[in-house]
Each structure stands twice: as structure tokens, then as C-alpha cells.
Design a protein around this motif. Structure first.
Motif, short mmCIF file in Angstrom:
data_model
loop_
_atom_site.label_atom_id
_atom_site.label_comp_id
_atom_site.label_asym_id
_atom_site.label_seq_id
_atom_site.Cartn_x
_atom_site.Cartn_y
_atom_site.Cartn_z
N ILE A 128 37.74 -8.50 -27.98
CA ILE A 128 38.15 -7.25 -27.32
C ILE A 128 37.50 -7.13 -25.93
CG2 ILE A 128 38.53 -6.01 -29.48
CD1 ILE A 128 35.42 -5.23 -27.53
N THR A 129 38.10 -6.23 -25.13
CA THR A 129 37.48 -5.87 -23.86
C THR A 129 37.31 -4.36 -23.80
OG1 THR A 129 39.70 -5.88 -22.89
CG2 THR A 129 38.33 -7.82 -22.49
N VAL A 130 36.22 -3.92 -23.22
CA VAL A 130 35.94 -2.48 -23.08
C VAL A 130 35.46 -2.17 -21.67
CG1 VAL A 130 35.32 -1.94 -25.48
CG2 VAL A 130 33.59 -2.81 -23.93
N ASP A 131 35.46 -0.91 -21.37
CA ASP A 131 34.92 -0.35 -20.12
C ASP A 131 36.06 -0.13 -19.12
OD1 ASP A 131 33.09 0.70 -18.34
OD2 ASP A 131 31.62 -0.90 -18.64
N MET A 132 35.74 0.61 -18.05
CA MET A 132 36.81 1.04 -17.15
C MET A 132 37.45 -0.09 -16.36
SD MET A 132 35.60 4.75 -15.90
CE MET A 132 34.45 5.60 -16.96
N GLY A 133 36.77 -1.22 -16.32
CA GLY A 133 37.36 -2.38 -15.65
C GLY A 133 38.62 -2.89 -16.31
N VAL A 134 38.96 -2.37 -17.50
CA VAL A 134 40.22 -2.78 -18.14
C VAL A 134 41.43 -2.13 -17.47
CG1 VAL A 134 39.08 -3.20 -20.37
CG2 VAL A 134 40.22 -0.98 -19.97
N LEU A 135 41.18 -1.09 -16.64
CA LEU A 135 42.29 -0.50 -15.88
C LEU A 135 42.68 -1.46 -14.76
CD1 LEU A 135 40.87 3.14 -15.67
CD2 LEU A 135 42.78 2.39 -17.10
N LYS A 136 43.98 -1.48 -14.42
CA LYS A 136 44.45 -2.45 -13.42
C LYS A 136 45.13 -1.72 -12.27
CE LYS A 136 44.22 -6.32 -16.23
NZ LYS A 136 43.01 -5.94 -16.90
N GLU A 137 44.63 -2.01 -11.06
CA GLU A 137 45.17 -1.29 -9.89
C GLU A 137 46.66 -1.58 -9.68
OE1 GLU A 137 42.68 -1.36 -6.51
OE2 GLU A 137 44.07 -0.12 -5.33
N ASP A 138 47.08 -2.82 -10.00
CA ASP A 138 48.46 -3.18 -9.69
C ASP A 138 49.41 -3.01 -10.88
OD1 ASP A 138 47.40 -5.15 -11.22
OD2 ASP A 138 47.74 -6.81 -9.80
#
Ligand code: SF4
Ligand code: MSK
Length: 634
Positions: A247-257
Motif C-alpha cells: 500500500i501507499t499512504v500520505d498526501m503524496g498519493v494525490l496527483k497534480e495531473d
């Protein structure tokens, strides 16, 4: 002259660096977060000690927590009556939340069985068979739908049974159940228990704190071994029993594009439907035409944990980070269903033109748009939300700042999987759990669970406590927002075994597991109950749950649901520590009962500590005491 307002540094509010970054951005943007209000709204000290009663209009009556027996309420209620009644109503509310959620899952299951709901199916036939067997329902040679209909009928009793024991107590170890019977706390259906709890805590009814505490335990047990357990079982049957997944967590999972959609709340069906909508070629095409590289579906809080555990869907953060995620400006839509949804998410979303949608008829927010999820046609709701999110992406007008941090881990450890992984049995396989506890490689097992709370530094106590525990060879199991804190800190990777004591590290390295096992959402605390029941039934560690070298902790709790969970663990026999606050007046008979008296009756007991190192010390001392009593004090 008025004193200038003190600005608290973000690093003193949270150890989550993404949330720190977003607190700074929110301040620059002039957006108020709940951390700011927690600073401004200081808790009432009398209320914090549960020394106030407002159960009738002769009051509210306030006691003096520093001299609790000095006075009584207008009706004559003592501090013990007042505090016990308040505690009982918290347990009733928490139990109601879990059991109503479980009942909603059960209704969905009924619709699937009857064929009125076709977008969800019975996915996990193996789990259905196991649940049926645990309820003594015949499975051999029968159709899946026939078995499911019988399972439904049995599990409905968890809520509606007016007398007698609910079916799932069949899973409770015999000696623990014997203790409950002796104490008169074996639960009937949750509706009956919650109703009786509310009745007995009204003005002029039960005014004996010991008698009331029995009903508190009975109500909480209707949650843990009832509503919550049904919710877990049915969610597994419909959506699949979790097994380990990266899994991946934290706000870096949001993607600008990409078009970012966050689903927050507690019911897995919304996110399951959203998974279908976001994968639909027509909506993918629409997103591409809007200039997006894709649609990025992300979870938060316990909804997020349901699909993180089952499908590895990325998770943006726990309860204290839900507003902060919106401050990134990158969230095109946030949908919410039930529980732990701050009212001001709607306002913060408005500051960034994020589409904010409530989806459950039980939980609307004044002023927020509501698109109801109808299980008979769930994609109608989720498709509409995706279209709105794409439109917001196309018209993005706010600067975007996404923290770059991404934590990785392995989650999805159901109790079934733990059993399988440790040799097909908790004892006697190639790496049995019980044997490793008996030989001392594993000192004990701890459940570290629960919320985050703006009144304590976000994630700090979760992470420090767990580090202390694994360093001392205690295997940690987790549910709820706590595991997100640990995943961000990198402790749910197999590599985290390097931080464990030599014995635990050896077991983790041999089996290939992290020393910290994420089990799912807060209703999935029932998985921990099942694991401890299995440990007793497997043998070698005593006859009841109260004999086991195990302990629990919710270091940064905030919800009434957490109190219900704590009480069902205590009533099941587990020493359970809560951190930072505890709703009780010190030096009272009720405090003595919760912290000492229940254990002398064969149940567990409560503990309290203000810092994570003291929490760890209390838990380790308890584990060692139990090891000594079992004669395995190696
Ligand atoms: Fe006061 Fe008794 Fe009424 Fe509570 S129930 S508010 S203690 S008079
Ligand atoms: S969401 S109850 S803050 S664990 Fe289940 Fe997190 Fe606590 Fe809500």
C-alpha cells in the motif's frame, strides 16, 4: 492591552510532515482548521472529568472533581452515579454507531441474497462457509444463496434478539463466556441493550454504579461480538477477506495531473462503487478530454482502510488530516458517508472549490450538496460525483501544493490470514504464534488502535508507543487511524523488523511479515477479538482471554466509538490503556471499579497514561504479569 494571539508551530501540532505543510498553507490562505479551534476552545474541566450531569432540567448539576464527594446533584445523584451514567451513554452511542453501520451492511447482504441488489455480489464463498460453520449452519451440498439466507437470519438476531444470547457468542472462549454468564453480561440484541442502557441512565432509574457498569459491559459486548463483528464478516463476504497487499499512504498519493477523488467515512460500499465508476472507459475518456492523465481514487479514515486492506487503494491520511488534504487544492471531489466527518470539511472544501458531497441519508451537512448512494443503483451516485470532479479539474483555479511524501507498507492482515501465515493454526504449525509466545521470542501481543485528536500531537503517541512495544518483542496489531500513522512512519514494512527486539525480528524475518500488522477499519477490531479467541482455543496460554499476555491501547482516542471499543475489550478480558484524557473523576469508586475491580471479577481492566512511554510501560508490565501467571516467564 490584549495579549497577542500565540501561534502554535505546525511541528508542535503534528508529526505528520504533510499535515504540517498544509497547516502552514492554510494559515497563508486564511483558512481555519480544527487544530485552530482546538486551541481556542479549551475543554470545560468539569465536563472533561465527567463530573457534570444534564439528564434533567433540575440541572445541569456540576460536581467538584477535586472534591468529588462534597456534594450531590439536585436529585441526590452521587459523582459515581453521574460519571457512570455519562460513561454508559458514551458506550451506548458508540455501540449504536457500529451496530447501525453493521445493520446497513446486513441489509445490503439481504438485498444481494434476494436479488434486488445486483451491483454487489457474494464475492468470498470461503468466508461465507466459515461464518455459516461458526453459526452451526449446514453447508454441505447446499446452494450459496440458501446458506447466505440462513446466515442472514442468524446474524439479524445480533440486533433484534430480545432475550437470550446472541449467536456470535459461540465464538467466545468457554471460560470467558462462563465469566460473562456469572456476571450477567452476555449480550442480547444490540437494540435491546442500547435501549436498556439509555433507559437506565435516565433521571431516577439505575443509581448504583456497579449495577450500571454491568449494563455498560453488556452493551459494549453487543458491539464487539455483535454489530462490529457482523459488519466485518459481511463486508468480507461481499467484498473479499483482506490478504497482505502493498500500500501507499500520505498526501503524496494525490496527483497534480489527475482528477483526484477522496472517499472518506466508514461504509465500504461507496468506495467499492466508486472503484467501478472511476475505472469506467467513458469516464476515463471524459477525464482525458478534460486534460487529465487519469482518475486517481484515494481513501481517507476508515472507508479508506476498508479498500486499502482489500485492494491496496492509496490512502491520503487519518482523521486529523482530512481538512489538510483539501488545503492542497488538488482534491477535485471529496465524498463522505458516515462517522468522523467534521462539519467544517464542507467549509474548507468551499475555500478551494472542491466538490464536497454527502451520500448517506443518515449524515447530511447543512449547506452541503447531497447525492444519495442507493445500493440498487450505486453507480448513479458515483458516476455523477466523478463527472463533477472532472468538471472541477477542468476549471481548477487554485494553486496546487501537494506534499511529496509517500509512505509504503504491507497491510490487509485479517485474523484468518494471520492464522494461515503462522502455520494454519495459532499453535503447532511451522511458525506458530502461541509457541513463539510460549518460547519467549514474542513477549506478547498488543492492539494499538483508534483515532487521532487535535488535543494531542497527531500521530506522535501512536508511533512512539508502537516503537517501544516492538523493541520489547511485542507483536502489534492495528486498526483504524492508528495504522495510518504507523504506515506513514514506515513501520508497516517487513523492513521495520530491524526496529524490533531480536525475538520478534526473528519471527518477522522468518515469516516475512512486518512487526506491525494493519487489520482494517475501526469495526475490524472484531478481527482482534477473533485473534485473541483463537489464541485461547489453540491452547497453551490459559483458558480465558483474561489469561493471555496481551494488552490494548488507543493513545489518541476522541470518539464515543472508541469508548465502546475499549469497554468491549475490557469486558472480554483485555487490559486496555487510553491516552491523554479519560472521562472520569479521579479517586472515585467508579474509577476504582474500572481500573481494578473488573479484573478481580475475571474481566480485563482499564489503564490511563498521558505519554506513550508510560503507556508502553503499563502494557509491558501487564504482559509480563500474565506471562508469569502462565509460568512462561522466560
Ligand atoms: Fe442534576 Fe439529577 Fe437532573 Fe442530573 S438527573 S441534572 S444530577 S437533578
Ligand atoms: S475513523 S473512530 S477517527 S479510528 Fe474509524 Fe479514525 Fe477514530 Fe474515526
Amino acid at each position: 492591552m490584549a495579549k497577542p494571539k500565540q501561534i502554535i508551530r505546525p511541528e508542535d501540532i503534528t508529526i505528520c510532515e504533510s499535515t504540517q505543510q498544509m497547516i502552514s498553507k492554510a494559515r497563508r490562505d486564511g483558512v481555519e482548521l480544527f487544530f485552530d479551534r482546538a486551541e481556542e476552545l479549551k475543554p470545560c474541566p468539569i465536563g472533561a472529568d465527567s463530573a457534570c450531569c444534564k439528564h434533567c432540567s433540575m440541572g445541569p448539576c456540576r460536581m467538584n472533581p477535586t472534591d468529588p464527594y462534597k456534594r450531590v446533584g439536585v436529585c441526590g445523584a452521587s459523582i459515581d452515579t453521574i460519571a457512570t451514567r455519562n460513561f454508559g451513554r458514551m458506550v451506548a452511542a458508540g455501540t449504536a454507531a457500529h451496530t447501525d453501520h453493521g445493520m446497513a451492511m446486513l441489509e445490503l447482504f439481504r438485498g444481494v441474497i434476494e436479488g434486488t441488489i445486483t451491483d454487489f455480489q457474494i464475492k468470498d464463498h470461503l468466508k461465507l462457509g466459515e461464518v455459516a460453520a461458526s453459526l452451526d449452519i449446514e453447508t454441505d451440498g447446499r446452494e450459496i444463496k440458501e446458506i447466505a439466507a440462513d446466515v442472514y437470519r442468524e446474524l439479524e438476531k445480533t440486533y433484534t434478539q430480545v432475550e437470550g444470547e446472541i449467536p456470535l457468542v459461540k465464538r467466545v472462549p468457554a471460560k470467558t463466556l462462563e465469566t460473562w454468564r456469572r456476571e450477567g453480561i452476555v449480550p442480547r440484541g444490540a437494540m435491546r441493550e442500547i435501549m436498556e442502557m439509555m433507559h437506565r441512565t435516565a433521571i431516577g432509574v439505575d443509581q448504583d454504579y456497579e449495577n450500571l457498569t454491568k449494563q455498560i459491559s453488556r452493551t459494549a459486548l453487543a458491539d464487539g461480538w455483535g454489530g462490529s463483528m457482523v459488519s466485518t464478516d459481511i463486508s468480507d463476504i461481499l467484498f473479499g477477506t483482506p490478504s497482505p497487499v502493498e500500500i501507499t499512504v500520505d498526501m503524496g498519493v494525490l496527483k497534480e495531473d489527475q482528477v483526484n477523488i477522496i472517499v472518506h467515512g466508514h461504509e465500504p460500499n461507496l468506495l467499492e462503487a466508486m472503484m467501478v465508476s472511476t475505472a469506467a472507459p467513458s469516464l476515463q475518456q471524459m477525464a482525458a478530454e478534460a486534460g487529465a492523465k487519469g482518475i486517481n481514487l484515494v481513501g481517507m479514515c476508515c472507508s479508506g482502510l476498508e479498500v486499502l486492506s482489500r485492494h491496496g487503494i492509496p490512502h491520503a491520511g487519518n482523521f486529523s488530516s482530512t481538512e489538510a488534504a483539501l488545503v492542497t487544492g488538488a482534491v477535485d471531489a471529496m465524498t463522505v458517508d458516515i462517522q468522523c466527518i467534521k462539519q467544517d470539511l464542507h467549509k474548507v472544501a468551499g475555500c478551494y472549490d472542491t466538490v464536497f458531497v454527502t451520500t448517506n441519508y443518515r449524515a447530511k451537512i447543512e449547506g452541503a450538496q447531497h447525492i444519495e448512494l442507493d445500493e440498487h443503483d450505486p453507480l448513479k451516485c458515483t458516476d455523477e460525483i466523478v463527472i463533477k470532479a472532472i468538471s472541477r479539474f477542468k476549471n481548477r483555479s487554485h494553486p496546487i501544493e501537494i506534499p511529496r511524501r509517500v509512505g509504503r507498507g504491507v497491510h490487509g492482515f485479517s485474523h484468518e490470514y494471520i492464522k494461515y501465515m503462522l502455520g494454519g493454526s495459532f499453535r503447532g504449525g511451522y511458525e506458530p504464534l502461541n509457541d513463539n509466545i510460549i518460547n519467549g521470542r514474542i513477549r506478547g501481543v498488543a492492539g494499538v488502535v483508534g483515532c487521532t485528536n487535535p488535543r494531542s500531537k497527531q500521530d506522535f503517541s501512536h508511533v512512539e508507543l508502537v516503537k517501544e512495544l516492538i523493541k520489547n518483542d511485542v507483536l502489534v496489531v492495528q486498526t483504524g487511524c492508528s495504522q495510518v500513522a504507523l504506515a506513514k512512519a514506515g513501520l508497516t514494512t517487513p523492513g521495520a523488523a530491524a526496529l524490533a527486539g531480536a525475538g520478534l525480528a526473528e519471527v518477522c524475518e522468518t515469516v516475512g511479515i512486518p512487526p506491525v500488522l494493519g487489520l482494517g477499519s475501526c469495526v475490524d477490531n472484531s478481527r482482534i477479538l477473533m485473534a485473541v479467541a483463537e489464541m485461547v482455543k489453540t491452547g497453551g496460554l490459559g483458558e480465558s482471554i483474561a489469561d493471555l499476555p496481551v494488552a490494548g491501547c488507543a493513545p489518541e482516542w476522541m470518539s464515543e466509538k472508541a469508548i465502546a471499543i475499549g469497554q468491549y475489550f475490557v469486558a472480554s478480558g483485555v487490559f486496555t490503556v487510553f491516552g491523554h484524557t479519560f472521562p472520569i473523576t479521579r479517586e472515585t469508586k467508579f474509577e476504582k471499579l474500572l481500573f481494578e475491580g473488573l479484573a478481580s471479577k475475571g474481566l480485563g481492566s482499564w489503564g490511563f497514561a498521558d505519554d506513550p512511554y508510560e503507556m508502553a510501560r503499563l502494557m509491558l508490565a501487564h504482559i509480563d504479569k500474565k506471562r508469569q501467571a502462565l509460568g512462561i516467564d522466560t
